[in-house]
Design a protein around this motif. Structure first.
Motif, PDB file in Angstrom:
ATOM      1  N   ALA A  58       1.292  -1.277   0.062  1.00  0.00           N
ATOM      2  CA  ALA A  58      -0.243   0.315   0.218  1.00  0.00           C
ATOM      3  C   ALA A  58       0.960   0.875   0.056  1.00  0.00           C
ATOM      4  CB  ALA A  58      -0.976  -0.305   0.963  1.00  0.00           C
ATOM      5  N   ALA A  59       2.099   1.169   0.982  1.00  0.00           N
ATOM      6  CA  ALA A  59       2.727   2.310   1.062  1.00  0.00           C
ATOM      7  C   ALA A  59       3.443   2.183  -0.834  1.00  0.00           C
ATOM      8  CB  ALA A  59       3.541   2.398   1.717  1.00  0.00           C
ATOM      9  N   TYR A  60       3.942   0.991  -1.416  1.00  0.00           N
ATOM     10  CA  TYR A  60       4.684   1.488  -2.519  1.00  0.00           C
ATOM     11  C   TYR A  60       3.731   1.750  -3.566  1.00  0.00           C
ATOM     12  CZ  TYR A  60       6.330   0.533  -6.293  1.00  0.00           C
ATOM     13  OH  TYR A  60       6.727   0.493  -8.045  1.00  0.00           O
ATOM     14  N   GLU A  61       2.269   1.889  -3.520  1.00  0.00           N
ATOM     15  CA  GLU A  61       1.161   2.515  -4.674  1.00  0.00           C
ATOM     16  C   GLU A  61       0.907   4.001  -4.338  1.00  0.00           C
ATOM     17  OE1 GLU A  61      -1.875  -0.385  -3.998  1.00  0.00           O
ATOM     18  OE2 GLU A  61      -1.411  -2.250  -5.288  1.00  0.00           O
ATOM     19  N   ALA A  62       0.968   4.016  -3.070  1.00  0.00           N
ATOM     20  CA  ALA A  62       0.588   5.362  -2.489  1.00  0.00           C
ATOM     21  C   ALA A  62       1.678   6.343  -2.964  1.00  0.00           C
ATOM     22  CB  ALA A  62       0.581   5.598  -1.249  1.00  0.00           C
ATOM     23  N   ALA A  63       2.937   5.983  -3.401  1.00  0.00           N
ATOM     24  CA  ALA A  63       4.250   6.403  -3.847  1.00  0.00           C
ATOM     25  C   ALA A  63       4.234   6.668  -4.857  1.00  0.00           C
ATOM     26  CB  ALA A  63       5.808   6.182  -3.436  1.00  0.00           C
ATOM     27  N   ASN A  99      24.177  -0.624  -0.078  1.00  0.00           N
ATOM     28  CA  ASN A  99      23.702   0.953   0.220  1.00  0.00           C
ATOM     29  C   ASN A  99      22.808   1.268  -1.186  1.00  0.00           C
ATOM     30  OD1 ASN A  99      25.275   0.812   2.034  1.00  0.00           O
ATOM     31  ND2 ASN A  99      26.663   1.918   0.947  1.00  0.00           N
ATOM     32  N   VAL A 100      21.639   0.202  -1.921  1.00  0.00           N
ATOM     33  CA  VAL A 100      21.166   1.019  -2.788  1.00  0.00           C
ATOM     34  C   VAL A 100      19.330   0.037  -2.269  1.00  0.00           C
ATOM     35  CG1 VAL A 100      20.296   0.597  -4.696  1.00  0.00           C
ATOM     36  CG2 VAL A 100      22.826   0.394  -4.798  1.00  0.00           C
ATOM     37  N   GLY A 101      20.105  -1.681  -2.274  1.00  0.00           N
ATOM     38  CA  GLY A 101      18.947  -1.612  -1.217  1.00  0.00           C
ATOM     39  C   GLY A 101      18.074  -0.475  -0.108  1.00  0.00           C
ATOM     40  N   ALA A 102      19.473  -0.826   0.663  1.00  0.00           N
ATOM     41  CA  ALA A 102      19.111   0.038   2.365  1.00  0.00           C
ATOM     42  C   ALA A 102      18.538   1.824   1.752  1.00  0.00           C
ATOM     43  CB  ALA A 102      19.565   0.848   2.877  1.00  0.00           C
ATOM     44  N   ALA A 103      18.651   2.100   0.441  1.00  0.00           N
ATOM     45  CA  ALA A 103      18.073   3.377   0.260  1.00  0.00           C
ATOM     46  C   ALA A 103      16.893   3.457  -0.672  1.00  0.00           C
ATOM     47  CB  ALA A 103      19.496   3.862  -1.214  1.00  0.00           C
ATOM     48  N   ALA A 104      15.825   2.313  -0.992  1.00  0.00           N
ATOM     49  CA  ALA A 104      15.091   1.837  -1.647  1.00  0.00           C
ATOM     50  C   ALA A 104      14.551   1.459  -0.023  1.00  0.00           C
ATOM     51  CB  ALA A 104      14.845   0.765  -2.329  1.00  0.00           C
ATOM     52  N   ARG A 105      15.067   1.271   0.997  1.00  0.00           N
ATOM     53  CA  ARG A 105      13.761   0.794   1.973  1.00  0.00           C
ATOM     54  C   ARG A 105      13.895   2.769   2.302  1.00  0.00           C
ATOM     55  NH1 ARG A 105      17.130  -2.157   4.988  1.00  0.00           N
ATOM     56  NH2 ARG A 105      17.786   0.250   6.122  1.00  0.00           N
ATOM     57  N   ALA A 106      14.628   2.995   3.155  1.00  0.00           N
ATOM     58  CA  ALA A 106      15.129   4.763   3.609  1.00  0.00           C
ATOM     59  C   ALA A 106      13.108   5.476   2.658  1.00  0.00           C
ATOM     60  CB  ALA A 106      15.613   5.404   3.416  1.00  0.00           C
ATOM     61  N   MET A 107      13.200   5.407   1.528  1.00  0.00           N
ATOM     62  CA  MET A 107      12.625   5.559  -0.297  1.00  0.00           C
ATOM     63  C   MET A 107      11.321   6.023   0.744  1.00  0.00           C
ATOM     64  SD  MET A 107      14.697   6.044  -3.286  1.00  0.00           S
ATOM     65  CE  MET A 107      12.972   6.438  -4.524  1.00  0.00           C
ATOM     66  N   LEU A 108      10.757   4.526   0.526  1.00  0.00           N
ATOM     67  CA  LEU A 108       9.617   3.857   0.700  1.00  0.00           C
ATOM     68  C   LEU A 108       8.879   3.843   1.706  1.00  0.00           C
ATOM     69  CD1 LEU A 108       7.622   2.103  -0.131  1.00  0.00           C
ATOM     70  CD2 LEU A 108       8.412   0.083   0.969  1.00  0.00           C
ATOM     71  N   ASN A 109       9.925   4.415   3.261  1.00  0.00           N
ATOM     72  CA  ASN A 109       9.490   4.759   4.564  1.00  0.00           C
ATOM     73  C   ASN A 109       8.619   6.241   3.944  1.00  0.00           C
ATOM     74  OD1 ASN A 109       9.688   2.186   6.089  1.00  0.00           O
ATOM     75  ND2 ASN A 109      12.167   3.071   6.500  1.00  0.00           N
ATOM     76  N   PHE A 110       9.873   7.077   3.555  1.00  0.00           N
ATOM     77  CA  PHE A 110       9.309   8.360   3.245  1.00  0.00           C
ATOM     78  C   PHE A 110       8.520   8.785   2.738  1.00  0.00           C
ATOM     79  CE2 PHE A 110      12.701   8.758   6.556  1.00  0.00           C
ATOM     80  CZ  PHE A 110      12.608   9.539   6.908  1.00  0.00           C
ATOM     81  N   SER A 134       9.503   6.625  -4.699  1.00  0.00           N
ATOM     82  CA  SER A 134       9.184   5.619  -5.351  1.00  0.00           C
ATOM     83  C   SER A 134      10.327   5.538  -6.259  1.00  0.00           C
ATOM     84  CB  SER A 134       7.732   5.186  -5.943  1.00  0.00           C
ATOM     85  OG  SER A 134       7.367   6.195  -6.500  1.00  0.00           O
ATOM     86  N   ASP A 135      11.154   7.404  -6.830  1.00  0.00           N
ATOM     87  CA  ASP A 135      11.771   7.429  -8.240  1.00  0.00           C
ATOM     88  C   ASP A 135      13.198   7.305  -7.901  1.00  0.00           C
ATOM     89  OD1 ASP A 135      12.228   7.955 -10.555  1.00  0.00           O
ATOM     90  OD2 ASP A 135      12.045   9.929 -10.002  1.00  0.00           O
ATOM     91  N   LEU A 136      13.365   6.057  -7.859  1.00  0.00           N
ATOM     92  CA  LEU A 136      15.174   5.937  -7.366  1.00  0.00           C
ATOM     93  C   LEU A 136      15.965   6.304  -9.407  1.00  0.00           C
ATOM     94  CD1 LEU A 136      17.234   5.498  -5.729  1.00  0.00           C
ATOM     95  CD2 LEU A 136      16.741   2.657  -6.138  1.00  0.00           C
ATOM     96  N   ALA A 154      10.954  -2.891  -0.121  1.00  0.00           N
ATOM     97  CA  ALA A 154      11.265  -2.239  -0.987  1.00  0.00           C
ATOM     98  C   ALA A 154      11.688  -2.522  -2.238  1.00  0.00           C
ATOM     99  CB  ALA A 154      12.123  -0.306  -0.289  1.00  0.00           C
ATOM    100  N   ALA A 155      11.505  -3.547  -2.622  1.00  0.00           N
ATOM    101  CA  ALA A 155      12.436  -4.256  -3.519  1.00  0.00           C
ATOM    102  C   ALA A 155      11.741  -3.668  -5.267  1.00  0.00           C
ATOM    103  CB  ALA A 155      11.897  -6.518  -4.065  1.00  0.00           C
ATOM    104  N   PRO A 156      10.200  -3.460  -4.597  1.00  0.00           N
ATOM    105  CA  PRO A 156       9.541  -2.521  -6.132  1.00  0.00           C
ATOM    106  C   PRO A 156       9.595  -1.448  -6.312  1.00  0.00           C
ATOM    107  CG  PRO A 156       7.861  -3.544  -4.907  1.00  0.00           C
ATOM    108  CD  PRO A 156       8.633  -3.414  -3.477  1.00  0.00           C
ATOM    109  N   ILE A 157      11.020  -1.048  -5.597  1.00  0.00           N
ATOM    110  CA  ILE A 157      11.304   0.545  -6.441  1.00  0.00           C
ATOM    111  C   ILE A 157      12.608  -0.210  -6.575  1.00  0.00           C
ATOM    112  CG2 ILE A 157      12.765   2.170  -4.694  1.00  0.00           C
ATOM    113  CD1 ILE A 157      10.230   2.743  -3.067  1.00  0.00           C
TER     114      ILE A 157
END
Length: 113
Positions: free
Chosen positions: A15-20, A40-51, A54-56, A77-80
């Motif tokens: 739901a968070a990803y779809e909203a983003a 680090n790329v994966g951690a950035a994606a996780r942080a992005m979804l938390n906020f 979605s555009d990485l 946050a693998a979809p990111i």
């Protein structure tokens, strides 16, 4: 400790990803220039979804956004990571953006000219 395993993508993360994604260009994009560590790329994606982002965009990466390590560190946050874009230059990556802000890691003793 046992083997590492990717966490399932929960309904909350979905739901968070779809909203983003629905916010599209109304929210900032995140660019990583020359990332070399998959985690680090994966951690950035996780942080992005938390906020709610979605555009990485990756610029000239040696890291692999879809590697096992990146997906593990993305923690849902693998979809990111699947949707991220790769660009050869920073100019290409920011060509469609209206405002670009940058930050970098540098030694504290470095002086800004």
């Amino acid at each position: 400790c046992g083997p590492k395993a990717a966490r399932p993508i929960t309904p909350t993360k979905t739901a968070a990803y779809e909203a983003a994604v629905a916010r599209g260009s109304a929210v900032p994009s995140v660019l990583l220039c020359r990332p070399f560590d998959d985690g680090n790329v994966g951690a950035a994606a996780r942080a992005m979804l938390n906020f709610g982002l979605s555009d990485l965009r990756l610029v000239d990466p040696t890291a692999h956004a879809q590697s096992d390590e990146a997906v593990l560190r993305a923690s849902g946050a693998a979809p990111i990571l699947r949707r991220c874009e790769t660009h050869e230059t920073a100019a290409d990556a920011v060509a469609d953006l209206q405002l670009v802000l940058a930050t970098t890691a540098r030694p504290r003793e470095s002086r800004i000219p």
